[in-house]
Design a protein around this motif. Structure first.
Motif: not given
Length: 260
Positions: A67-69, A73-74, A84-85, A229-230
């Motif tokens: 999530g939130r990579n 998007h974040a 952390a991922p 996701t972007p």
């Protein structure tokens, strides 16, 4: 190389997709002997792609999603990139293939699309060092991390929001020779562009994610990592056609239907 999993005359097989990568017209499958998770031979028996039913390119034991990579998007989700991922699971029963319907869950009123690059693991691996990451990857495919957003907001664990049946479309095939470092990722709904980003915008790279995940768990052949996701996620509704296109891989298309 593009490797597809398909059904024909009641039989399931893998095949190498041959033909112009920029067009779906005239594509054929050269059926392989065995499976793609070991050395294989092409049988020489070819069948037109339009004569088969494409299936999910793999049947993963587990799908590990991140999530939130992407920073944008974040931000659109009202938060910052985590230190952390953030990893979560989508069950194998959530996986569908190209052309299969996304069944709108009865417990949600707000379902979103999330176009993502998916990493397909090619061999059993654990504690993978960064310099060996490429050795454990079979290839890459398109994914849609379909999410019941209203449920995600109200339930601290995302099992239902992210793991309902048909919430993980994958396909149309696995591409083994693409560089994932900077690929365009796009989502359209009924032909209208909703998302457009590049994997180069990921906060953590494919290498980062494989190292991080395998510090904790063993990945098996066919397991899938969703890389985030972007920006631009948004609602999908019954009757919509959702398409995820990733540069160098292809397009994954699914229609949203009402649960019967």
């Amino acid at each position: 190389m593009r490797i597809a999993r398909f059904s024909i005359d009641g039989n399931v097989a893998f095949g190498v997709v041959e033909g112009d990568a920029g067009s779906s017209d005239g594509l054929v499958l050269d059926i392989i002997k065995g499976h793609p998770f070991a050395e294989f031979e092409r049988s020489g028996k070819r069948v037109p792609l339009d004569k088969v039913r494409l299936l999910p390119p793999v049947l993963p034991n587990k799908v590990v999603a991140i999530g939130r990579n992407y920073a944008e998007h974040a931000a659109e989700m009202g938060g910052e990139v985590p230190e952390a991922p953030v990893a979560f699971f989508k069950p194998s029963t959530s996986v569908i293939g190209p052309g299969d319907p996304i069944v709108y869950p009865s417990f949600s009123r707000e379902v979103h699309h999330e176009a993502e690059l998916a990493v397909v693991i090619g061999r059993m691996c654990s504690q993978v060092p960064r310099e060996r990451v490429a050795d454990v990857i079979l290839g890459y495919t398109c994914a849609n991390d379909v999410t019941a957003r209203d449920v995600q907001r109200t339930e601290s664990q995302w099992a239902r929001a992210k793991g309902f049946d048909s919430s993980c479309p994958l396909g149309p095939w696995v591409v083994t020779d693409v560089d994932p470092a900077d690929l365009a990722v796009m989502c359209t709904v009924n032909g209208e562009q909703r998302q457009l980003g590049r994997t180069g915008q990921m906060v953590r790279s494919v290498e980062d994610l494989v190292v991080h995940i395998t510090e904790a768990m063993t990945l098996l052949p066919g397991d899938v990592i969703l890389t985030g996701t972007p920006a631009g996620v948004g609602p999908i509704n019954v009757g919509d056609e959702v398409a995820v296109t990733i540069e160098g891989i292809g397009t994954l298309t699914n229609k949203v239907i009402k649960r019967g």
